[in-house]
Design a protein around this motif. Structure first.
Motif, PDB file in Angstrom:
ATOM      1  N   MET A   1       0.904  -1.056   0.077  1.00  0.00           N
ATOM      2  CA  MET A   1      -0.058   0.057   0.160  1.00  0.00           C
ATOM      3  C   MET A   1       0.784   1.266   0.118  1.00  0.00           C
ATOM      4  SD  MET A   1      -3.134   0.749   2.638  1.00  0.00           S
ATOM      5  CE  MET A   1      -3.119   2.469   3.078  1.00  0.00           C
ATOM      6  N   GLU A   2       0.363   2.243  -0.992  1.00  0.00           N
ATOM      7  CA  GLU A   2       1.171   3.606  -0.841  1.00  0.00           C
ATOM      8  C   GLU A   2       1.055   4.174   0.444  1.00  0.00           C
ATOM      9  OE1 GLU A   2       0.866   7.632  -3.710  1.00  0.00           O
ATOM     10  OE2 GLU A   2      -0.192   5.887  -4.213  1.00  0.00           O
ATOM     11  N   ASN A   3       2.267   4.748   1.002  1.00  0.00           N
ATOM     12  CA  ASN A   3       2.127   5.679   1.995  1.00  0.00           C
ATOM     13  C   ASN A   3       2.181   7.182   1.692  1.00  0.00           C
ATOM     14  OD1 ASN A   3       2.477   7.320   4.331  1.00  0.00           O
ATOM     15  ND2 ASN A   3       4.414   5.953   4.923  1.00  0.00           N
ATOM     16  N   LYS A   4       0.923   7.571   1.762  1.00  0.00           N
ATOM     17  CA  LYS A   4       0.751   9.139   1.137  1.00  0.00           C
ATOM     18  C   LYS A   4       1.320  10.127   2.221  1.00  0.00           C
ATOM     19  CE  LYS A   4      -3.573   8.109  -1.321  1.00  0.00           C
ATOM     20  NZ  LYS A   4      -4.897   8.685  -1.535  1.00  0.00           N
ATOM     21  N   MET A   5       2.075   9.691   3.314  1.00  0.00           N
ATOM     22  CA  MET A   5       2.349  10.498   4.273  1.00  0.00           C
ATOM     23  C   MET A   5       4.181  10.761   4.038  1.00  0.00           C
ATOM     24  SD  MET A   5      -0.184  11.460   5.321  1.00  0.00           S
ATOM     25  CE  MET A   5      -0.047  12.757   6.444  1.00  0.00           C
ATOM     26  N   ILE A   6       4.581   9.877   3.217  1.00  0.00           N
ATOM     27  CA  ILE A   6       5.974   9.844   2.618  1.00  0.00           C
ATOM     28  C   ILE A   6       6.164  10.083   1.291  1.00  0.00           C
ATOM     29  CG2 ILE A   6       8.148   8.684   2.615  1.00  0.00           C
ATOM     30  CD1 ILE A   6       7.898   9.008   5.539  1.00  0.00           C
ATOM     31  N   LEU A   7       6.476  11.251   0.922  1.00  0.00           N
ATOM     32  CA  LEU A   7       6.472  11.563  -0.506  1.00  0.00           C
ATOM     33  C   LEU A   7       7.978  11.800  -1.208  1.00  0.00           C
ATOM     34  CD1 LEU A   7       3.987  14.789   0.043  1.00  0.00           C
ATOM     35  CD2 LEU A   7       3.545  12.314  -0.598  1.00  0.00           C
ATOM     36  N   LYS A   8       8.257  11.564  -2.379  1.00  0.00           N
ATOM     37  CA  LYS A   8       9.376  11.387  -2.932  1.00  0.00           C
ATOM     38  C   LYS A   8       9.076  12.119  -4.317  1.00  0.00           C
ATOM     39  CE  LYS A   8      12.031   7.616  -0.825  1.00  0.00           C
ATOM     40  NZ  LYS A   8      12.738   6.569  -0.665  1.00  0.00           N
ATOM     41  N   GLY A   9      10.077  12.936  -4.739  1.00  0.00           N
ATOM     42  CA  GLY A   9       9.885  13.740  -6.076  1.00  0.00           C
ATOM     43  C   GLY A   9      11.153  14.642  -6.341  1.00  0.00           C
ATOM     44  N   PHE A  10      11.390  14.895  -7.693  1.00  0.00           N
ATOM     45  CA  PHE A  10      12.055  16.012  -7.944  1.00  0.00           C
ATOM     46  C   PHE A  10      11.534  17.448  -7.639  1.00  0.00           C
ATOM     47  CE2 PHE A  10      13.851  12.004  -9.950  1.00  0.00           C
ATOM     48  CZ  PHE A  10      15.115  12.352  -9.548  1.00  0.00           C
ATOM     49  N   VAL A  11      12.458  18.334  -7.690  1.00  0.00           N
ATOM     50  CA  VAL A  11      11.967  19.703  -7.587  1.00  0.00           C
ATOM     51  C   VAL A  11      11.550  20.599  -8.671  1.00  0.00           C
ATOM     52  CG1 VAL A  11      12.563  22.181  -6.545  1.00  0.00           C
ATOM     53  CG2 VAL A  11      12.966  19.851  -5.350  1.00  0.00           C
ATOM     54  N   HIS A  12      10.835  21.344  -8.917  1.00  0.00           N
ATOM     55  CA  HIS A  12      10.524  22.345  -9.807  1.00  0.00           C
ATOM     56  C   HIS A  12      10.462  23.678  -9.061  1.00  0.00           C
ATOM     57  CE1 HIS A  12       9.419  19.423 -12.900  1.00  0.00           C
ATOM     58  NE2 HIS A  12       9.192  18.905 -11.880  1.00  0.00           N
ATOM     59  N   LYS A  13      11.395  24.535  -9.331  1.00  0.00           N
ATOM     60  CA  LYS A  13      11.350  25.646  -8.291  1.00  0.00           C
ATOM     61  C   LYS A  13      11.214  27.123  -8.999  1.00  0.00           C
ATOM     62  CE  LYS A  13      14.046  27.939  -4.656  1.00  0.00           C
ATOM     63  NZ  LYS A  13      15.363  27.699  -3.793  1.00  0.00           N
ATOM     64  N   TYR A  14      10.336  27.888  -8.157  1.00  0.00           N
ATOM     65  CA  TYR A  14       9.927  29.050  -8.626  1.00  0.00           C
ATOM     66  C   TYR A  14      10.061  30.300  -7.834  1.00  0.00           C
ATOM     67  CZ  TYR A  14       7.725  26.130 -11.974  1.00  0.00           C
ATOM     68  OH  TYR A  14       7.467  25.006 -12.980  1.00  0.00           O
ATOM     69  N   GLY A  15       9.673  31.541  -7.992  1.00  0.00           N
ATOM     70  CA  GLY A  15       9.970  32.467  -7.169  1.00  0.00           C
ATOM     71  C   GLY A  15       8.749  33.085  -6.451  1.00  0.00           C
ATOM     72  N   SER A  16       8.657  34.340  -6.053  1.00  0.00           N
ATOM     73  CA  SER A  16       7.720  34.619  -4.909  1.00  0.00           C
ATOM     74  C   SER A  16       6.504  35.210  -5.899  1.00  0.00           C
ATOM     75  CB  SER A  16       8.239  36.072  -4.353  1.00  0.00           C
ATOM     76  OG  SER A  16       9.217  35.632  -3.597  1.00  0.00           O
ATOM     77  N   ASN A  17       5.453  35.221  -5.247  1.00  0.00           N
ATOM     78  CA  ASN A  17       4.245  36.037  -5.795  1.00  0.00           C
ATOM     79  C   ASN A  17       3.710  35.092  -7.063  1.00  0.00           C
ATOM     80  OD1 ASN A  17       4.040  37.774  -3.782  1.00  0.00           O
ATOM     81  ND2 ASN A  17       5.505  39.035  -4.950  1.00  0.00           N
ATOM     82  N   VAL A  18       3.712  33.901  -6.962  1.00  0.00           N
ATOM     83  CA  VAL A  18       3.364  32.672  -8.129  1.00  0.00           C
ATOM     84  C   VAL A  18       1.813  32.965  -8.013  1.00  0.00           C
ATOM     85  CG1 VAL A  18       3.093  30.919  -9.187  1.00  0.00           C
ATOM     86  CG2 VAL A  18       5.282  31.452  -8.442  1.00  0.00           C
ATOM     87  N   ASN A  19       1.219  33.650  -8.952  1.00  0.00           N
ATOM     88  CA  ASN A  19      -0.349  33.692  -8.670  1.00  0.00           C
ATOM     89  C   ASN A  19      -1.348  32.654  -9.401  1.00  0.00           C
ATOM     90  OD1 ASN A  19      -1.448  34.508 -11.557  1.00  0.00           O
ATOM     91  ND2 ASN A  19       0.129  36.608 -10.968  1.00  0.00           N
ATOM     92  N   THR A  20      -2.459  32.661  -9.072  1.00  0.00           N
ATOM     93  CA  THR A  20      -3.271  31.505  -9.684  1.00  0.00           C
ATOM     94  C   THR A  20      -3.676  31.525 -11.129  1.00  0.00           C
ATOM     95  OG1 THR A  20      -5.290  32.855  -9.036  1.00  0.00           O
ATOM     96  CG2 THR A  20      -4.540  31.065  -7.570  1.00  0.00           C
TER      97      THR A  20
END
Length: 166
Positions: A1-20
């Motif tokens: 069963m997948e543990n939804k409380m431990i997450l692993k992945g690669f980062v996509h990084k952004y700056g400030s004020n990323v709006n909807t």
């Protein structure tokens, strides 16, 4: 069963004020279908995001992530694109609430944001509030999720929780 409380992945990084509107442009808001919204996620800030993102990846951003409108389309598009969590120095309040409502974990951790780079591989323990940068062999501490929020995330969001989702 997948543990939804431990997450692993690669980062996509952004700056400030990323709006909807940058997360999901208004021209695509004629649908609420998550699979359609996912195709256009981050299009106006990172045109190649949907080509690069893999299931489990993590967005890291500076301050005030998710500012702008109150619509749920933004966190829905991010989750549907495969992102497992967002780490930022701060979030717009309504985006924070909408994310929790749909079961998208978000963590505030300035130290992590300052030290994590795009492409780093992370492991997040939502119960402990621990963010491990596997690339740099560093660990950062965020606020752990309270038990009731853990239940919402495990269920897949508020509606799934109310319906008895697991």
């Amino acid at each position: 069963m997948e543990n939804k409380m431990i997450l692993k992945g690669f980062v996509h990084k952004y700056g400030s004020n990323v709006n909807t509107d940058e997360i999901i442009p208004a021209r695509y808001l004629n649908t609420i279908d998550p699979s359609v919204l996912a195709k256009y996620c981050m299009e106006d800030i990172d045109k190649d995001f949907v080509k690069k993102v893999k299931k489990g990846d993590i967005i890291v951003a500076d301050t005030n992530f998710g500012c702008g409108s109150s619509r749920e389309h933004a966190p829905i598009s991010i989750k549907a694109a495969g992102v497992s969590a967002i780490i930022a120095k701060s979030f717009a309040r309504i985006f924070f609430r909408n994310s929790i409502n749909i079961g998208l974990p978000i963590l505030e951790c300035p130290e992590a944001v300052d030290n994590i780079k795009s492409g780093d591989r992370l492991e997040i323990d939502l119960i402990k509030g621990e963010i491990k940068n596997l690339t740099k062999k560093e660990t950062y501490k965020a606020q752990p999720f309270p038990e009731f929020m853990q239940k919402l995330i495990k269920a897949g969001g508020l509606l799934a929780y109310i319906k008895g989702g697991k």
